[in-house]
Structures are given as C-alpha cells and as structure tokens.
Design a protein around this motif. Structure first.
Motif, short mmCIF file in Angstrom:
data_model
loop_
_atom_site.label_atom_id
_atom_site.label_comp_id
_atom_site.label_asym_id
_atom_site.label_seq_id
_atom_site.Cartn_x
_atom_site.Cartn_y
_atom_site.Cartn_z
N ALA A 1 0.83 -1.21 0.00
CA ALA A 1 0.00 0.00 0.00
C ALA A 1 0.86 1.26 0.00
O ALA A 1 0.55 2.23 -0.70
CB ALA A 1 -0.94 -0.01 1.21
N ALA A 2 1.94 1.25 0.75
CA ALA A 2 2.80 2.43 0.86
C ALA A 2 3.53 2.73 -0.45
O ALA A 2 3.86 3.89 -0.73
CB ALA A 2 3.81 2.24 1.99
N ARG A 3 3.79 1.73 -1.25
CA ARG A 3 4.51 1.92 -2.51
C ARG A 3 3.63 2.44 -3.65
O ARG A 3 4.15 2.94 -4.65
CB ARG A 3 5.13 0.60 -2.96
N LYS A 4 2.31 2.34 -3.50
CA LYS A 4 1.40 2.73 -4.59
C LYS A 4 1.62 4.19 -5.00
O LYS A 4 1.57 5.09 -4.17
CB LYS A 4 -0.05 2.52 -4.20
N GLY A 5 1.87 4.37 -6.28
CA GLY A 5 2.01 5.71 -6.83
C GLY A 5 3.37 6.36 -6.59
O GLY A 5 3.59 7.48 -7.03
N VAL A 6 4.27 5.69 -5.90
CA VAL A 6 5.60 6.26 -5.64
C VAL A 6 6.54 5.75 -6.74
O VAL A 6 6.58 4.55 -7.02
CB VAL A 6 6.14 5.85 -4.25
N PRO B 1 9.37 4.12 -8.48
CA PRO B 1 10.20 3.03 -7.93
C PRO B 1 11.64 3.45 -7.61
O PRO B 1 12.18 3.02 -6.59
CB PRO B 1 10.16 1.96 -9.03
N ALA B 2 12.25 4.27 -8.43
CA ALA B 2 13.63 4.71 -8.15
C ALA B 2 13.67 5.57 -6.89
O ALA B 2 14.54 5.40 -6.02
CB ALA B 2 14.20 5.45 -9.34
N LEU B 3 12.73 6.49 -6.76
CA LEU B 3 12.66 7.33 -5.57
C LEU B 3 12.39 6.47 -4.34
O LEU B 3 13.01 6.66 -3.29
CB LEU B 3 11.57 8.40 -5.72
N ALA B 4 11.48 5.52 -4.48
CA ALA B 4 11.17 4.63 -3.35
C ALA B 4 12.43 3.91 -2.87
O ALA B 4 12.69 3.86 -1.67
CB ALA B 4 10.09 3.63 -3.75
N GLU B 5 13.20 3.38 -3.79
CA GLU B 5 14.40 2.63 -3.38
C GLU B 5 15.44 3.53 -2.74
O GLU B 5 16.15 3.11 -1.82
CB GLU B 5 14.98 1.84 -4.56
N LEU B 6 15.56 4.77 -3.19
CA LEU B 6 16.48 5.71 -2.52
C LEU B 6 16.02 5.96 -1.09
O LEU B 6 16.82 5.93 -0.15
CB LEU B 6 16.55 7.03 -3.29
N VAL B 7 14.73 6.19 -0.91
CA VAL B 7 14.16 6.44 0.42
C VAL B 7 14.34 5.21 1.31
O VAL B 7 14.78 5.31 2.47
CB VAL B 7 12.67 6.82 0.29
N LEU B 8 14.02 4.03 0.79
CA LEU B 8 14.13 2.80 1.58
C LEU B 8 15.58 2.51 1.97
O LEU B 8 15.86 2.10 3.10
CB LEU B 8 13.54 1.63 0.79
N GLN C 1 0.68 12.18 -2.82
CA GLN C 1 2.06 11.69 -2.94
C GLN C 1 2.81 11.84 -1.62
O GLN C 1 3.57 10.96 -1.22
CB GLN C 1 2.80 12.46 -4.03
N LEU C 2 2.58 12.95 -0.94
CA LEU C 2 3.24 13.19 0.34
C LEU C 2 2.80 12.16 1.38
O LEU C 2 3.62 11.61 2.12
CB LEU C 2 2.94 14.61 0.82
N LEU D 1 5.58 5.23 3.19
CA LEU D 1 6.74 4.45 2.79
C LEU D 1 7.85 4.52 3.84
O LEU D 1 8.45 3.51 4.20
CB LEU D 1 7.25 4.96 1.43
N VAL D 2 8.10 5.72 4.35
CA VAL D 2 9.14 5.89 5.37
C VAL D 2 8.77 5.17 6.65
O VAL D 2 9.61 4.48 7.25
CB VAL D 2 9.42 7.39 5.63
N LEU D 3 7.53 5.27 7.08
CA LEU D 3 7.17 4.58 8.33
C LEU D 3 7.22 3.07 8.15
O LEU D 3 7.60 2.34 9.06
CB LEU D 3 5.82 5.05 8.88
#
Length: 152
Positions: free
Chosen positions: A29-34, A36-43, A124-125, A131-133
């Motif tokens: 659920a947290a990954r939806k709409g994020v 993928p490259a940005l998500a992996e940097l954050v993770l 998005q925010l 995603l961070v939590l």
C-alpha cells in the motif's frame, strides 16, 4: 552477519505470521504511486540510518534494478554534499526520510515538511510518509532479530 557471539534471534516471520502478512500489505500500500527509483532511494537511506544490513543489501540491489545509478547509491549517505547529483524532489524526499526516521527533536521540522510538500501533492506526500514509516518498521524487525544478508 550472525556469529556465535551474535546469533540470529527469533524467526519473526514464522512466529508472527499475521504481523508479517500485515507488513506485506502495508508495504504494498505504501509503494502505490511512488516512483520506484525514488522509493528505493528512500528505503535505502532509512535503512542506512537504522543500520539495517538486510534492508540496505536488498534495497540497493532493487535500486539498481530500477535504474538508480551506482554513483547515487555510493553517495546516498552524503546526499546533501552533492547537490547536482540528486534532483530537488529526491533531496526533499531524503530530507523528509531522515527527519521521520530520526525524530531526535520529537518532530519533523516545518522547513523539511514544507520542502517535501513543495515537490509532492498531498496524496504523494502521504504515500511518501507511509513508505518511510513502513521501512522503519521493517528495519526494526530485521535489526532486532539480527537478520543479516547472505554473503555473496
């Protein structure tokens, strides 16, 4: 790596299957709409802060698969020092990631939040915060149970 002095602890996923399934659902659920490259940097960045070897290993590999450059991965823990490498959106997301992950002052500073809000709409925010939590929860599971990546 687990050692005789620091053996792997309880198999969390086997012994708390409902929590594990809930985490899987939360992660999806947290990954939806994020992006993928940005998500992996954050993770990856949150995992670096939390010293989670398992998650750093997994998310750097996943980042490469979605096209994140080696240079970005190598310099991720010093992202503030290379303003031309990371986009302003990535920098805003990384600043928010650090603030939410550390919470040393007990809050996320307004300037950090507002910087992220300037680059992401409300939906998005909210996803980025989710995603961070979520990665922080995964990190705490892996670090507490001493889950370590395979040595290749």
């Amino acid at each position: 790596m687990t050692t005789p002095e620091h053996p792997q602890r309880v198999n969390f996923f086997k012994n708390a299957p409902e929590v594990y399934q809930a985490m899987i659902a939360l992660d999806a659920a947290a990954r939806k709409g994020v992006d993928p490259a940005l998500a992996e940097l954050v993770l990856t960045r949150a995992s670096q802060i939390n010293h989670c070897a398992w998650c750093i290993d997994m998310h750097t590999a996943d980042a490469r698969k979605v096209g994140v450059s080696e240079q970005k991965l190598f310099l991720l823990n010093a992202w503030e020092e290379v303003p031309g490498l990371f986009t302003e959106q990535e920098r805003a997301a990384l600043a928010l990631t650090e603030a939410v992950t550390v919470l040393t002052d007990g809050f996320v500073p307004d300037d950090v939040y507002n910087r992220a809000a300037a680059h992401f709409d409300d939906g998005q925010l909210a996803q980025l915060i989710g995603l961070v939590l979520t990665i922080n929860a995964w990190n705490r599971i892996a670090v507490t149970t001493r889950r370590t990546p395979p040595i290749r």
